[in-house]
Design a protein around this motif. Structure first.
Motif: not given
Length: 194
Positions: A6-11
């Protein structure tokens, strides 16, 4: 073996699932993790050793990423603080409105009394502007003393009570100052000495 992370785009805050066809591919991707993409964890069922290997493989956040995360955390904290302040202001206004309404209410209406063996007696409604009269105090203490006799054979005593009590003349049809439905809690042992 397929590995899902599970990943998240920080911007943008967008979360998604990154899927890799092998454990080695997942390790390689984590070492070269794209800038401003954070890994929230594994979705796949991995053993503890494999999970630790993936954690160790992940490229740490660089300075730009850490600054972005810190500013996002600060913004989120500020938003939470603002929401808390708005809620406190709403509660304060509601309390003021209730206190104003109660200031003109019948002074002989029942009083909500909160009694605690250690802290004593107080109005259960903080907006109620009335003083607790002696007749109410005496009725509450008598009510508690009677319940103490009920629970004493079980080596207990009344610790707290919540009651509705008539402070003025009893209304027609009422023969008890303390209304039915009072609640109390008990503790084991001997009551503390005052």
């Amino acid at each position: 073996m397929t590995v899902q992370l599970k990943i998240r785009r920080l911007k943008t805050g967008e979360t998604m699932i990154a899927e890799f066809t092998s454990f080695a591919d997942a390790e390689t991707w984590l070492r070269e993790r794209p800038k401003f993409v954070d890994v929230l964890g594994s979705v796949s069922t991995l053993g503890e050793d494999q999970d630790m290997r993936l954690r160790r493989a992940m490229r740490p956040l660089d300075e730009d990423e850490r600054e972005l995360v810190a500013s996002q955390d600060a913004a989120a904290q500020a938003a939470v603080q603002q929401a808390l302040q708005r809620e406190q202001e709403r509660a304060r206004k509601a309390m003021e409105e209730r206190a104003e309404a109660l200031s003109t209410a019948d002074p002989n209406r029942p009083m909500h009394i909160a009694w605690d063996r250690e802290t004593g007696m107080a109005l259960g409604d903080p907006a109620d502007p009335r003083e607790i009269p002696a007749v109410v105090r005496e009725a509450v203490l008598a009510w508690v003393a009677e319940r103490d006799t009920w629970v004493h054979p079980r080596n207990c005593y009344v610790a707290t009570a919540n009651l509705m009590v008539w402070p003025g003349p009893l209304p027609k049809g009422e023969d008890e100052r303390v209304q039915q439905g009072g609640q109390f809690t008990t503790l084991s042992g001997d009551p503390p000495q005052a």
